[in-house]
Design a protein around this motif. Sequence first.
Motif, PDB file in Angstrom:
ATOM      1  N   GLU A  62      74.516  45.556  14.171  1.00  0.00           N
ATOM      2  CA  GLU A  62      73.685  46.253  15.139  1.00  0.00           C
ATOM      3  C   GLU A  62      72.581  45.311  15.579  1.00  0.00           C
ATOM      4  OE1 GLU A  62      70.947  50.224  15.814  1.00  0.00           O
ATOM      5  OE2 GLU A  62      71.762  49.851  13.819  1.00  0.00           O
ATOM      6  N   VAL A  63      72.587  44.947  16.842  1.00  0.00           N
ATOM      7  CA  VAL A  63      71.598  44.032  17.391  1.00  0.00           C
ATOM      8  C   VAL A  63      70.558  44.848  18.150  1.00  0.00           C
ATOM      9  CG1 VAL A  63      71.208  42.071  18.940  1.00  0.00           C
ATOM     10  CG2 VAL A  63      73.311  42.197  17.580  1.00  0.00           C
ATOM     11  N   GLY A  64      69.286  44.664  17.795  1.00  0.00           N
ATOM     12  CA  GLY A  64      68.210  45.427  18.422  1.00  0.00           C
ATOM     13  C   GLY A  64      68.052  46.787  17.792  1.00  0.00           C
ATOM     14  N   CYS A  65      67.982  46.815  16.477  1.00  0.00           N
ATOM     15  CA  CYS A  65      67.967  48.090  15.739  1.00  0.00           C
ATOM     16  C   CYS A  65      66.606  48.772  15.732  1.00  0.00           C
ATOM     17  CB  CYS A  65      68.422  47.863  14.304  1.00  0.00           C
ATOM     18  SG  CYS A  65      67.273  46.865  13.324  1.00  0.00           S
ATOM     19  N   ALA A  66      65.552  48.081  16.162  1.00  0.00           N
ATOM     20  CA  ALA A  66      64.180  48.615  16.077  1.00  0.00           C
ATOM     21  C   ALA A  66      63.906  49.042  14.638  1.00  0.00           C
ATOM     22  CB  ALA A  66      63.930  49.722  17.082  1.00  0.00           C
ATOM     23  N   ASP A  67      63.585  50.328  14.395  1.00  0.00           N
ATOM     24  CA  ASP A  67      63.279  50.765  13.025  1.00  0.00           C
ATOM     25  C   ASP A  67      64.525  51.160  12.230  1.00  0.00           C
ATOM     26  OD1 ASP A  67      63.950  53.338  13.935  1.00  0.00           O
ATOM     27  OD2 ASP A  67      61.875  53.884  14.274  1.00  0.00           O
ATOM     28  N   ALA A  68      65.707  51.043  12.830  1.00  0.00           N
ATOM     29  CA  ALA A  68      66.999  51.305  12.180  1.00  0.00           C
ATOM     30  C   ALA A  68      67.147  52.752  11.697  1.00  0.00           C
ATOM     31  CB  ALA A  68      67.253  50.320  11.041  1.00  0.00           C
ATOM     32  N   GLU A  79      82.080  50.229   6.152  1.00  0.00           N
ATOM     33  CA  GLU A  79      81.858  49.620   4.838  1.00  0.00           C
ATOM     34  C   GLU A  79      80.499  48.933   4.741  1.00  0.00           C
ATOM     35  OE1 GLU A  79      84.205  46.307   2.233  1.00  0.00           O
ATOM     36  OE2 GLU A  79      85.411  47.795   3.309  1.00  0.00           O
ATOM     37  N   TRP A  80      80.089  48.206   5.802  1.00  0.00           N
ATOM     38  CA  TRP A  80      78.851  47.433   5.739  1.00  0.00           C
ATOM     39  C   TRP A  80      78.232  47.331   7.126  1.00  0.00           C
ATOM     40  CZ3 TRP A  80      75.961  45.787   1.822  1.00  0.00           C
ATOM     41  CH2 TRP A  80      74.959  44.867   2.088  1.00  0.00           C
ATOM     42  N   VAL A  81      76.919  47.550   7.225  1.00  0.00           N
ATOM     43  CA  VAL A  81      76.187  47.386   8.482  1.00  0.00           C
ATOM     44  C   VAL A  81      75.087  46.351   8.279  1.00  0.00           C
ATOM     45  CG1 VAL A  81      74.694  48.466  10.205  1.00  0.00           C
ATOM     46  CG2 VAL A  81      76.574  49.767   9.219  1.00  0.00           C
ATOM     47  N   THR A  82      75.025  45.404   9.194  1.00  0.00           N
ATOM     48  CA  THR A  82      73.913  44.470   9.254  1.00  0.00           C
ATOM     49  C   THR A  82      73.122  44.836  10.499  1.00  0.00           C
ATOM     50  OG1 THR A  82      75.205  42.725   8.198  1.00  0.00           O
ATOM     51  CG2 THR A  82      73.229  42.042   9.405  1.00  0.00           C
ATOM     52  N   ALA A  83      71.862  45.206  10.315  1.00  0.00           N
ATOM     53  CA  ALA A  83      71.010  45.611  11.429  1.00  0.00           C
ATOM     54  C   ALA A  83      69.928  44.554  11.613  1.00  0.00           C
ATOM     55  CB  ALA A  83      70.388  46.974  11.147  1.00  0.00           C
ATOM     56  N   VAL A  84      69.783  44.046  12.841  1.00  0.00           N
ATOM     57  CA  VAL A  84      68.810  42.990  13.118  1.00  0.00           C
ATOM     58  C   VAL A  84      67.965  43.351  14.332  1.00  0.00           C
ATOM     59  CG1 VAL A  84      70.240  41.180  12.104  1.00  0.00           C
ATOM     60  CG2 VAL A  84      70.434  41.659  14.537  1.00  0.00           C
ATOM     61  N   ASP A  85      66.762  42.796  14.352  1.00  0.00           N
ATOM     62  CA  ASP A  85      65.881  42.932  15.503  1.00  0.00           C
ATOM     63  C   ASP A  85      65.031  41.667  15.564  1.00  0.00           C
ATOM     64  OD1 ASP A  85      64.910  45.613  17.239  1.00  0.00           O
ATOM     65  OD2 ASP A  85      63.498  43.938  17.221  1.00  0.00           O
ATOM     66  N   PHE A  86      64.669  41.241  16.770  1.00  0.00           N
ATOM     67  CA  PHE A  86      63.897  40.012  16.905  1.00  0.00           C
ATOM     68  C   PHE A  86      62.406  40.226  16.678  1.00  0.00           C
ATOM     69  CE2 PHE A  86      63.152  41.776  21.031  1.00  0.00           C
ATOM     70  CZ  PHE A  86      61.971  41.213  21.482  1.00  0.00           C
TER      71      PHE A  86
END
Length: 96
Positions: A62-68, A79-86
């Motif tokens: 997930e790109v641009g997850c803010a507060d997720a 199975e697995w989520v990688t959440a990122v935000d700049f």
Amino acid sequence: MTAKTREPQYQAALDIANDDGLTRLGLMTNQVWHDDPRRLAILLARYKFVAKMLSGAKNVLEVGCADAFGTRIVQQEVEWVTAVDFDPVFVADAEE
């Protein structure tokens, strides 16, 4: 002493609050809730749609997850989520 509800089916809500504390809204989600609660419902509906679309996937980014805040909905189906935000402010908030 732990409080007890009058109806036992609601006791789980108190037990979770006592054991884990209350879940707070993240920075972005708090602002959405404050400004337009219907928008929060739409946001969560979108996450539900994406979760169904990705159901069974092994790795999701997930790109641009803010507060997720909505990411947990997707986590239930994959199975697995990688959440990122700049923005480090939102990353710190999501980690908290």
